[in-house]
Design a protein around this motif. Structure first.
Motif, PDB file in Angstrom:
ATOM      1  N   TYR A   3      92.235 -16.974 141.161  1.00  0.00           N
ATOM      2  CA  TYR A   3      91.483 -15.963 140.591  1.00  0.00           C
ATOM      3  C   TYR A   3      92.625 -14.900 139.683  1.00  0.00           C
ATOM      4  O   TYR A   3      92.272 -14.499 138.385  1.00  0.00           O
ATOM      5  CB  TYR A   3      90.439 -15.017 141.348  1.00  0.00           C
ATOM      6  CG  TYR A   3      89.283 -14.528 140.752  1.00  0.00           C
ATOM      7  CD1 TYR A   3      88.513 -15.675 140.241  1.00  0.00           C
ATOM      8  CD2 TYR A   3      89.131 -13.065 140.447  1.00  0.00           C
ATOM      9  CE1 TYR A   3      87.077 -15.039 139.612  1.00  0.00           C
ATOM     10  CE2 TYR A   3      87.948 -12.632 139.868  1.00  0.00           C
ATOM     11  CZ  TYR A   3      86.937 -13.526 139.597  1.00  0.00           C
ATOM     12  OH  TYR A   3      85.759 -13.296 138.720  1.00  0.00           O
ATOM     13  N   ARG A  45      78.312 -17.078 143.278  1.00  0.00           N
ATOM     14  CA  ARG A  45      78.245 -18.215 143.989  1.00  0.00           C
ATOM     15  C   ARG A  45      77.247 -18.728 145.046  1.00  0.00           C
ATOM     16  O   ARG A  45      76.255 -19.784 145.069  1.00  0.00           O
ATOM     17  CB  ARG A  45      79.632 -18.892 144.521  1.00  0.00           C
ATOM     18  CG  ARG A  45      80.651 -19.126 143.552  1.00  0.00           C
ATOM     19  CD  ARG A  45      81.706 -19.850 144.167  1.00  0.00           C
ATOM     20  NE  ARG A  45      82.253 -19.550 145.484  1.00  0.00           N
ATOM     21  CZ  ARG A  45      83.203 -18.769 145.795  1.00  0.00           C
ATOM     22  NH1 ARG A  45      83.913 -17.899 144.854  1.00  0.00           N
ATOM     23  NH2 ARG A  45      83.693 -18.429 147.179  1.00  0.00           N
ATOM     24  N   TYR A  88      82.328 -12.794 141.836  1.00  0.00           N
ATOM     25  CA  TYR A  88      82.344 -14.157 141.675  1.00  0.00           C
ATOM     26  C   TYR A  88      81.706 -14.862 142.870  1.00  0.00           C
ATOM     27  O   TYR A  88      80.876 -15.738 143.034  1.00  0.00           O
ATOM     28  CB  TYR A  88      83.858 -14.820 141.397  1.00  0.00           C
ATOM     29  CG  TYR A  88      83.982 -16.353 141.573  1.00  0.00           C
ATOM     30  CD1 TYR A  88      83.109 -17.045 140.722  1.00  0.00           C
ATOM     31  CD2 TYR A  88      85.140 -16.515 141.932  1.00  0.00           C
ATOM     32  CE1 TYR A  88      83.544 -18.533 140.840  1.00  0.00           C
ATOM     33  CE2 TYR A  88      85.382 -18.186 141.907  1.00  0.00           C
ATOM     34  CZ  TYR A  88      84.402 -18.946 141.584  1.00  0.00           C
ATOM     35  OH  TYR A  88      84.870 -20.390 141.331  1.00  0.00           O
ATOM     36  N   ARG A 137      81.490 -23.397 142.215  1.00  0.00           N
ATOM     37  CA  ARG A 137      82.270 -22.783 141.789  1.00  0.00           C
ATOM     38  C   ARG A 137      82.325 -22.542 140.214  1.00  0.00           C
ATOM     39  O   ARG A 137      82.586 -21.705 139.366  1.00  0.00           O
ATOM     40  CB  ARG A 137      83.605 -23.028 142.380  1.00  0.00           C
ATOM     41  CG  ARG A 137      84.034 -22.740 143.648  1.00  0.00           C
ATOM     42  CD  ARG A 137      85.288 -23.127 144.408  1.00  0.00           C
ATOM     43  NE  ARG A 137      85.486 -22.488 145.701  1.00  0.00           N
ATOM     44  CZ  ARG A 137      85.977 -21.480 145.841  1.00  0.00           C
ATOM     45  NH1 ARG A 137      86.242 -20.531 144.796  1.00  0.00           N
ATOM     46  NH2 ARG A 137      86.173 -20.962 147.105  1.00  0.00           N
ATOM     47  N   ARG A 138      82.281 -23.898 139.785  1.00  0.00           N
ATOM     48  CA  ARG A 138      82.319 -24.089 138.357  1.00  0.00           C
ATOM     49  C   ARG A 138      81.181 -23.492 137.391  1.00  0.00           C
ATOM     50  O   ARG A 138      81.384 -22.914 136.517  1.00  0.00           O
ATOM     51  CB  ARG A 138      82.661 -25.684 138.041  1.00  0.00           C
ATOM     52  CG  ARG A 138      82.879 -26.063 136.623  1.00  0.00           C
ATOM     53  CD  ARG A 138      82.966 -27.403 136.425  1.00  0.00           C
ATOM     54  NE  ARG A 138      82.006 -28.228 136.884  1.00  0.00           N
ATOM     55  CZ  ARG A 138      81.950 -29.220 137.940  1.00  0.00           C
ATOM     56  NH1 ARG A 138      83.133 -29.083 138.542  1.00  0.00           N
ATOM     57  NH2 ARG A 138      81.041 -29.858 138.244  1.00  0.00           N
ATOM     58  N   MET A 175      81.322 -19.574 137.642  1.00  0.00           N
ATOM     59  CA  MET A 175      82.379 -19.214 136.878  1.00  0.00           C
ATOM     60  C   MET A 175      81.835 -19.065 135.353  1.00  0.00           C
ATOM     61  O   MET A 175      82.168 -18.291 134.562  1.00  0.00           O
ATOM     62  CB  MET A 175      83.693 -19.804 136.975  1.00  0.00           C
ATOM     63  CG  MET A 175      84.884 -19.200 136.317  1.00  0.00           C
ATOM     64  SD  MET A 175      86.414 -19.599 136.833  1.00  0.00           S
ATOM     65  CE  MET A 175      86.570 -18.745 138.334  1.00  0.00           C
ATOM     66  N   HIS A 176      81.535 -20.337 135.162  1.00  0.00           N
ATOM     67  CA  HIS A 176      80.989 -20.886 133.479  1.00  0.00           C
ATOM     68  C   HIS A 176      80.272 -19.843 133.294  1.00  0.00           C
ATOM     69  O   HIS A 176      80.149 -18.949 132.179  1.00  0.00           O
ATOM     70  CB  HIS A 176      80.441 -21.916 133.478  1.00  0.00           C
ATOM     71  CG  HIS A 176      80.202 -22.293 132.082  1.00  0.00           C
ATOM     72  ND1 HIS A 176      78.965 -22.057 131.397  1.00  0.00           N
ATOM     73  CD2 HIS A 176      80.659 -22.989 131.035  1.00  0.00           C
ATOM     74  CE1 HIS A 176      78.894 -22.636 130.130  1.00  0.00           C
ATOM     75  NE2 HIS A 176      80.031 -23.235 129.816  1.00  0.00           N
ATOM     76  N   MET A 186      79.598 -16.465 134.525  1.00  0.00           N
ATOM     77  CA  MET A 186      80.263 -15.192 134.540  1.00  0.00           C
ATOM     78  C   MET A 186      81.037 -14.994 133.313  1.00  0.00           C
ATOM     79  O   MET A 186      81.136 -14.014 132.630  1.00  0.00           O
ATOM     80  CB  MET A 186      80.996 -15.097 135.890  1.00  0.00           C
ATOM     81  CG  MET A 186      81.734 -13.772 136.129  1.00  0.00           C
ATOM     82  SD  MET A 186      82.291 -13.888 137.552  1.00  0.00           S
ATOM     83  CE  MET A 186      83.802 -14.829 137.431  1.00  0.00           C
ATOM     84  N   LEU A 187      81.917 -16.189 132.933  1.00  0.00           N
ATOM     85  CA  LEU A 187      82.688 -15.962 131.732  1.00  0.00           C
ATOM     86  C   LEU A 187      81.811 -15.923 130.430  1.00  0.00           C
ATOM     87  O   LEU A 187      82.124 -15.041 129.546  1.00  0.00           O
ATOM     88  CB  LEU A 187      83.718 -16.966 131.615  1.00  0.00           C
ATOM     89  CG  LEU A 187      84.653 -17.236 132.881  1.00  0.00           C
ATOM     90  CD1 LEU A 187      85.686 -18.550 132.481  1.00  0.00           C
ATOM     91  CD2 LEU A 187      85.625 -15.773 132.846  1.00  0.00           C
ATOM     92  N   ALA A 207      90.128 -23.084 135.695  1.00  0.00           N
ATOM     93  CA  ALA A 207      90.349 -22.148 136.811  1.00  0.00           C
ATOM     94  C   ALA A 207      90.037 -23.163 138.186  1.00  0.00           C
ATOM     95  O   ALA A 207      90.652 -23.063 139.319  1.00  0.00           O
ATOM     96  CB  ALA A 207      89.494 -21.111 136.959  1.00  0.00           C
ATOM     97  N   SER A 256      86.616 -22.078 132.957  1.00  0.00           N
ATOM     98  CA  SER A 256      86.040 -22.386 134.138  1.00  0.00           C
ATOM     99  C   SER A 256      86.510 -23.657 134.777  1.00  0.00           C
ATOM    100  O   SER A 256      87.141 -23.675 136.055  1.00  0.00           O
ATOM    101  CB  SER A 256      84.444 -22.195 134.286  1.00  0.00           C
ATOM    102  OG  SER A 256      84.206 -23.578 133.422  1.00  0.00           O
TER     103      SER A 256
END
Length: 239
Positions: free
Chosen positions: A35, A57, A53, A75-76, A79-80, A82-83, A100, A97
């Motif tokens: 992160y 999840r 994050y 996770r992926r 994060m996708h 969130m971004l 990361a 994502s």
């Protein structure tokens, strides 16, 4: 206790995290460092700290219960999303994502097996067929221990995380063994010991926290404190 007329063991199935290595520090480092790396690249953490994050999840796992054990996917995807909320378009969010998560997985595999693990597995593999069943997202092929095992089942990616019976049944099918001739070794009471016992397997529960097994202990469940005690247990079971 094991019945006096129980058949001899022919196969062993292993959990991985906290069974063949200590995993907590590995995961804490991987979580923080991947992160921090992403924040160094795109500066997102002020608006979306690590705690957010983690929350996303967990929420995604509740939203998609069938994927609750597929940790890499959670996770992926978290994060996708969130971004995207941070202002990146879909292509950028997808790129970062994925990058990361690859960073996380690289760190996640920087682990040190217990000192006796390799020699122990090498010795056991001479007499037994070995398979692995994990709820985690470790890829055994990326570790030096891989050659000891015939296969590794990532139960969460199968959408059947332990204690689901399916990964245990699949492992025994691959090993050509029956429940009565298969010993499962793992550190989780609920995800390793109990489901194995319900299927009629022998189970070696590793009491890593030294808390003792909940009573009553099901037939076929044997309590040890470390994987190094496994050869002595197997010798008793096959006596």
């Amino acid at each position: 206790m094991t019945p006096a007329n129980a058949p001899r063991l022919t196969a062993l199935t292993f959990d991985l995290d906290d069974t063949l290595w200590a995993n907590r520090a590995v995961m804490e480092r991987a979580e923080a460092e991947h992160y921090a790396w992403l924040d160094g690249e795109i500066g997102h953490a002020n608006d979306f700290p690590l705690e957010e994050y983690t929350r996303r999840r967990m929420a995604l796992g509740l939203e998609h219960p069938l994927r609750r054990g597929d940790f890499t996917w959670l996770r992926r995807e978290a994060m996708h999303a969130m971004l995207r909320d941070a202002g990146h378009d879909d292509e950028q969010a997808g790129h970062w994502s994925r990058a990361a998560i690859e960073r996380f997985l690289a760190l996640r595999h920087e682990l040190t097996p217990f000192p006796e693990a390799s020699e122990l597995l090498d010795s056991l593999a001479r007499d037994y067929r070995l398979g692995a069943i994990t709820n985690g997202n470790v890829d055994l092929a990326r570790l030096a221990l891989d050659h000891h095992f015939e296969f590794s089942i990532a139960a969460g990616e199968w959408l059947a995380p332990k204690p689901d019976a399916r990964p245990f049944l699949a492992a025994m099918a691959r090993l050509g063994s029956r429940p009565s001739t298969t010993l499962h070794i793992g550190d989780s009471w609920k995800e390793d010991a109990l489901p194995a016992a319900r299927l009629g397997m022998q189970a070696a529960w590793i009491d890593v926290k030294g808390q003792g097994a909940p009573a009553p202990v099901p037939a076929g469940v044997h309590v040890i404190s470390h994987v190094r005690e496994l050869p002595a247990l197997i010798a008793r079971l096959n006596d």
